[in-house]
Design a protein around this motif. Structure first.
Motif, PDB file in Angstrom:
ATOM      1  N   ILE A 293     -11.107  18.512  14.671  1.00 52.39           N
ATOM      2  CA  ILE A 293      -9.761  19.064  14.805  1.00 52.39           C
ATOM      3  C   ILE A 293      -9.280  18.749  16.219  1.00 52.39           C
ATOM      4  O   ILE A 293      -9.984  19.000  17.200  1.00 52.39           O
ATOM      5  CB  ILE A 293      -9.739  20.581  14.552  1.00 52.39           C
ATOM      6  N   GLU A 294      -8.070  18.217  16.305  1.00 52.61           N
ATOM      7  CA  GLU A 294      -7.517  17.801  17.595  1.00 52.61           C
ATOM      8  C   GLU A 294      -6.669  18.904  18.208  1.00 52.61           C
ATOM      9  O   GLU A 294      -5.958  19.636  17.508  1.00 52.61           O
ATOM     10  CB  GLU A 294      -6.672  16.544  17.405  1.00 52.61           C
ATOM     11  N   THR A 295      -6.742  19.005  19.528  1.00 52.14           N
ATOM     12  CA  THR A 295      -5.941  20.002  20.229  1.00 52.14           C
ATOM     13  C   THR A 295      -4.461  19.744  20.035  1.00 52.14           C
ATOM     14  O   THR A 295      -4.022  18.592  19.910  1.00 52.14           O
ATOM     15  CB  THR A 295      -6.266  20.016  21.732  1.00 52.14           C
ATOM     16  N   THR A 296      -3.694  20.818  20.008  1.00 54.71           N
ATOM     17  CA  THR A 296      -2.235  20.708  20.059  1.00 54.71           C
ATOM     18  C   THR A 296      -1.676  21.475  21.261  1.00 54.71           C
ATOM     19  O   THR A 296      -0.479  21.752  21.331  1.00 54.71           O
ATOM     20  CB  THR A 296      -1.601  21.234  18.753  1.00 54.71           C
ATOM     21  N   LEU A 297      -2.559  21.809  22.203  1.00 52.89           N
ATOM     22  CA  LEU A 297      -2.092  22.438  23.434  1.00 52.89           C
ATOM     23  C   LEU A 297      -1.202  21.466  24.216  1.00 52.89           C
ATOM     24  O   LEU A 297      -1.398  20.243  24.148  1.00 52.89           O
ATOM     25  CB  LEU A 297      -3.279  22.844  24.314  1.00 52.89           C
ATOM     26  N   PRO A 298      -0.253  21.977  24.986  1.00 51.53           N
ATOM     27  CA  PRO A 298       0.597  21.110  25.812  1.00 51.53           C
ATOM     28  C   PRO A 298      -0.160  20.641  27.056  1.00 51.53           C
ATOM     29  O   PRO A 298       0.149  21.034  28.187  1.00 51.53           O
ATOM     30  CB  PRO A 298       1.777  22.014  26.154  1.00 51.53           C
ATOM     31  N   PHE A 299      -1.145  19.775  26.839  1.00 53.64           N
ATOM     32  CA  PHE A 299      -2.052  19.418  27.940  1.00 53.64           C
ATOM     33  C   PHE A 299      -1.337  18.659  29.053  1.00 53.64           C
ATOM     34  O   PHE A 299      -1.735  18.745  30.215  1.00 53.64           O
ATOM     35  CB  PHE A 299      -3.247  18.616  27.411  1.00 53.64           C
ATOM     36  N   GLU A 300      -0.271  17.926  28.718  1.00 54.36           N
ATOM     37  CA  GLU A 300       0.452  17.220  29.776  1.00 54.36           C
ATOM     38  C   GLU A 300       1.043  18.203  30.777  1.00 54.36           C
ATOM     39  O   GLU A 300       0.982  17.996  31.988  1.00 54.36           O
ATOM     40  CB  GLU A 300       1.573  16.355  29.183  1.00 54.36           C
ATOM     41  N   LYS A 301       1.611  19.302  30.254  1.00 55.32           N
ATOM     42  CA  LYS A 301       2.184  20.309  31.144  1.00 55.32           C
ATOM     43  C   LYS A 301       1.102  21.019  31.943  1.00 55.32           C
ATOM     44  O   LYS A 301       1.297  21.346  33.118  1.00 55.32           O
ATOM     45  CB  LYS A 301       2.985  21.319  30.334  1.00 55.32           C
ATOM     46  N   MET A 302      -0.034  21.250  31.316  1.00 59.61           N
ATOM     47  CA  MET A 302      -1.123  21.916  32.022  1.00 59.61           C
ATOM     48  C   MET A 302      -1.641  21.044  33.156  1.00 59.61           C
ATOM     49  O   MET A 302      -1.913  21.528  34.263  1.00 59.61           O
ATOM     50  CB  MET A 302      -2.246  22.251  31.032  1.00 59.61           C
ATOM     51  N   ILE A 303      -1.773  19.765  32.900  1.00 56.70           N
ATOM     52  CA  ILE A 303      -2.247  18.848  33.937  1.00 56.70           C
ATOM     53  C   ILE A 303      -1.206  18.697  35.037  1.00 56.70           C
ATOM     54  O   ILE A 303      -1.523  18.710  36.233  1.00 56.70           O
ATOM     55  CB  ILE A 303      -2.593  17.480  33.306  1.00 56.70           C
ATOM     56  N   LEU A 354     -21.257  27.275  21.121  1.00 56.92           N
ATOM     57  CA  LEU A 354     -20.292  28.257  20.649  1.00 56.92           C
ATOM     58  C   LEU A 354     -18.893  28.030  21.219  1.00 56.92           C
ATOM     59  O   LEU A 354     -17.903  28.431  20.598  1.00 56.92           O
ATOM     60  CB  LEU A 354     -20.789  29.662  20.969  1.00 56.92           C
ATOM     61  N   SER A 355     -18.781  27.378  22.359  1.00 58.58           N
ATOM     62  CA  SER A 355     -17.454  27.075  22.892  1.00 58.58           C
ATOM     63  C   SER A 355     -16.722  26.107  21.970  1.00 58.58           C
ATOM     64  O   SER A 355     -15.559  26.334  21.602  1.00 58.58           O
ATOM     65  CB  SER A 355     -17.572  26.492  24.303  1.00 58.58           C
ATOM     66  N   ASN A 356     -17.394  25.034  21.583  1.00 54.78           N
ATOM     67  CA  ASN A 356     -16.815  24.104  20.614  1.00 54.78           C
ATOM     68  C   ASN A 356     -16.459  24.837  19.322  1.00 54.78           C
ATOM     69  O   ASN A 356     -15.387  24.632  18.742  1.00 54.78           O
ATOM     70  CB  ASN A 356     -17.811  22.983  20.319  1.00 54.78           C
ATOM     71  N   GLU A 357     -17.355  25.724  18.890  1.00 56.93           N
ATOM     72  CA  GLU A 357     -17.125  26.407  17.621  1.00 56.93           C
ATOM     73  C   GLU A 357     -15.974  27.399  17.699  1.00 56.93           C
ATOM     74  O   GLU A 357     -15.287  27.636  16.706  1.00 56.93           O
ATOM     75  CB  GLU A 357     -18.404  27.092  17.139  1.00 56.93           C
ATOM     76  N   SER A 358     -15.740  27.977  18.879  1.00 60.40           N
ATOM     77  CA  SER A 358     -14.600  28.888  18.996  1.00 60.40           C
ATOM     78  C   SER A 358     -13.296  28.117  18.802  1.00 60.40           C
ATOM     79  O   SER A 358     -12.367  28.599  18.140  1.00 60.40           O
ATOM     80  CB  SER A 358     -14.618  29.615  20.341  1.00 60.40           C
ATOM     81  N   MET A 359     -13.211  26.915  19.377  1.00 57.23           N
ATOM     82  CA  MET A 359     -12.029  26.075  19.156  1.00 57.23           C
ATOM     83  C   MET A 359     -11.938  25.649  17.706  1.00 57.23           C
ATOM     84  O   MET A 359     -10.867  25.706  17.095  1.00 57.23           O
ATOM     85  CB  MET A 359     -12.068  24.844  20.062  1.00 57.23           C
ATOM     86  N   TYR A 360     -13.061  25.235  17.140  1.00 59.71           N
ATOM     87  CA  TYR A 360     -13.036  24.735  15.773  1.00 59.71           C
ATOM     88  C   TYR A 360     -12.624  25.838  14.800  1.00 59.71           C
ATOM     89  O   TYR A 360     -11.735  25.650  13.968  1.00 59.71           O
ATOM     90  CB  TYR A 360     -14.402  24.172  15.387  1.00 59.71           C
ATOM     91  N   PRO A 375       0.710  25.962  18.788  1.00 61.89           N
ATOM     92  CA  PRO A 375      -0.242  25.140  19.545  1.00 61.89           C
ATOM     93  C   PRO A 375      -1.587  25.858  19.678  1.00 61.89           C
ATOM     94  O   PRO A 375      -1.639  27.082  19.844  1.00 61.89           O
ATOM     95  CB  PRO A 375       0.433  24.978  20.913  1.00 61.89           C
ATOM     96  N   GLY A 376      -2.670  25.084  19.620  1.00 62.41           N
ATOM     97  CA  GLY A 376      -3.999  25.668  19.755  1.00 62.41           C
ATOM     98  C   GLY A 376      -4.992  24.671  20.320  1.00 62.41           C
ATOM     99  O   GLY A 376      -4.864  23.463  20.111  1.00 62.41           O
ATOM    100  N   GLY A 377      -5.989  25.182  21.028  1.00 66.31           N
ATOM    101  CA  GLY A 377      -7.019  24.316  21.585  1.00 66.31           C
ATOM    102  C   GLY A 377      -7.938  25.072  22.513  1.00 66.31           C
ATOM    103  O   GLY A 377      -7.927  26.306  22.554  1.00 66.31           O
ATOM    104  N   HIS A 378      -8.717  24.309  23.281  1.00 66.84           N
ATOM    105  CA  HIS A 378      -9.777  24.893  24.095  1.00 66.84           C
ATOM    106  C   HIS A 378      -9.721  24.379  25.528  1.00 66.84           C
ATOM    107  O   HIS A 378      -9.476  23.194  25.771  1.00 66.84           O
ATOM    108  CB  HIS A 378     -11.146  24.552  23.505  1.00 66.84           C
TER     109      HIS A 378
END
Length: 417
Positions: A293-303, A354-360, A375-378
């Motif tokens: 599953i791919e993130t949909t967080l606004p990672f560009e804005k976060m970076i 468990l970190s990966n699994e929390s996102m998954y 939006p969701g992600g880790h």
């Protein structure tokens, strides 16, 4: 921030009251407890004290632990016990949040410390397993009481938002890998305490702290946390969800991929089996289950937000088994090119713990409930480095490092929101 003086494990703290361990008459101290709960009695190093009791005392929670112990002995029914545990669990969470955010002054250890909450909660769950009231309690009733206390004291029961706000729901984690380092903190759990109830502009953040146990995930705590905020008709439907955990030192990684495989590394109960991520009870699942599953967080804005001190980046790495080769370890292929058609997940960018699994799990549920607009992600945040002297629980360098990491985490959540 003001740095705190060294809190050494000194003779003065050696006399933490044993009443905190709830040695009252309604407890059978020979009754089974979890491996995680058994760490409460970790022996002190020569010249030191038992770190769990020291942290409960230093956080100002000894009276809470004693009070819960005594109150359980005074209950007269399962129903009364459930009400008590809901109320006391919520009190523990609320007090820990207020202490962390500087709204109440409690204890002697600095306010960013998540460990007093962790060990105080464990004292409570241990007491519940060894509690022998005058009335009968079935195994199922005891398990339900423990769940009530856990959910309340982790913030899961208090994630309501109300109207007129943009809703952001985040999760952190308990300390882990305590066999080798009993002093461990988890900056993601400490960040959750800073984020819970945080309001800026029209954004409101609610936060929870997840257990580092495969069994807790199997019982559905991730889905029970995020699910009520992802259903189409929920008045508290989230506008963004984010799971957060501790990762590698000196990096803030937004994970691009979560994988449907748990590697089975030992959890806080020293349990773990390598297997596909199981289905969740009580909640819908995508069919077929996605391998990645791919993130949909606004990672560009976060970076682009330019937070510090650690660099922030999108981590595109994943590891996979070509079709038909799982679980052959020699067949695993790791790369940054996205999932290969027909492949099976071996790990996401952040591994297969468990970190990966929390996102998954949170995003598998998001997809199953049709919340594709949320939006969701880790986010993996920088790991901590502990004082070189094993008899020192916290010093100025550790305190400053943890505070800086937490403050950057808060800033990244704000950037995403």
């Amino acid at each position: 921030m003001r740095l705190f003086t060294v809190l050494a494990v000194s003779a003065a703290l050696l006399a933490v009251p044993q009443a905190a361990s709830a040695s009252g008459s309604c407890y059978d101290r020979a009754a089974p407890i979890t491996y995680e709960e058994s760490r409460i009695e970790t022996p002190a190093l020569p010249g030191g004290t038992r770190v769990p009791y020291t942290l409960v005392e230093a956080g100002g929670f000894t009276a809470y632990a004693e009070g819960l112990s005594g109150a359980l002995c005074r209950t007269r029914s399962v129903a009364a016990a459930k009400l008590l545990l809901q109320r006391r669990g919520a009190q523990l969470w609320s007090t820990a949040v207020q202490r962390a955010q500087g709204k109440v002054q409690q204890g002697t250890i600095e306010r960013y410390d998540d460990r007093p909450l962790y060990w105080t909660r464990l004292l409570g769950t241990r007491d519940l397993r060894q509690w022998q009231p005058a009335f009968p309690v079935t195994d199922a009733e005891r398990a339900s009481l423990i769940k009530t206390f856990e959910y309340a004291s982790r913030g899961v029961s208090s994630t309501t938002f109300g109207r007129g706000v943009k809703r952001v729901l985040v999760s952190g984690f308990d300390p882990y890998q305590l066999n080798g380092e009993i002093r461990r903190s988890n900056p993601s759990g400490a960040s959750a305490l800073q984020l819970d109830g945080l309001r800026f502009g029209d954004v409101l953040v609610q936060a929870v702290v997840l257990p580092v146990t495969w069994s807790g995930f199997d019982a559905g705590i991730v889905e029970d946390t995020f699910g009520p905020h992802l259903t189409a008709r929920s008045r508290d439907r989230a506008d963004l969800i984010m799971t957060i955990s501790q990762g590698n030192r000196g990096l803030m990684n937004i994970e691009q991929w979560a994988g449907a495989w748990r590697g089975g590394s030992p959890d806080n109960n020293n349990e773990g089996v390598a297997e596909p991520v199981p289905s969740a009870p009580r909640w819908p699942q995508p069919d077929p289950q996605p391998e990645f599953i791919e993130t949909t967080l606004p990672f560009e804005k976060m970076i682009a937000a330019g937070t510090g001190p650690w660099p922030t980046a999108l981590n595109p790495r994943l590891c996979e088994w070509p079709a038909g080769t799982r679980p052959d370890p020699a067949a695993v292929r790791c790369h940054t090119n996205g999932p290969t058609p027909g492949s099976q997940a071996q790990s996401g960018g952040g591994g297969n713990y468990l970190s990966n699994e929390s996102m998954y799990r949170s995003n598998r549920l998001r997809l199953a409930l049709g919340a594709t607009d949320v939006p969701g992600g880790h986010l993996h945040i920088s790991a901590l480095v502990y004082p070189a002297d094993p008899l020192v629980i916290i010093d100025d360098a550790f305190s400053a490092d943890r505070a800086a990491t937490i403050e950057q985490t808060v800033a990244l959540v704000k950037a995403a929101a």
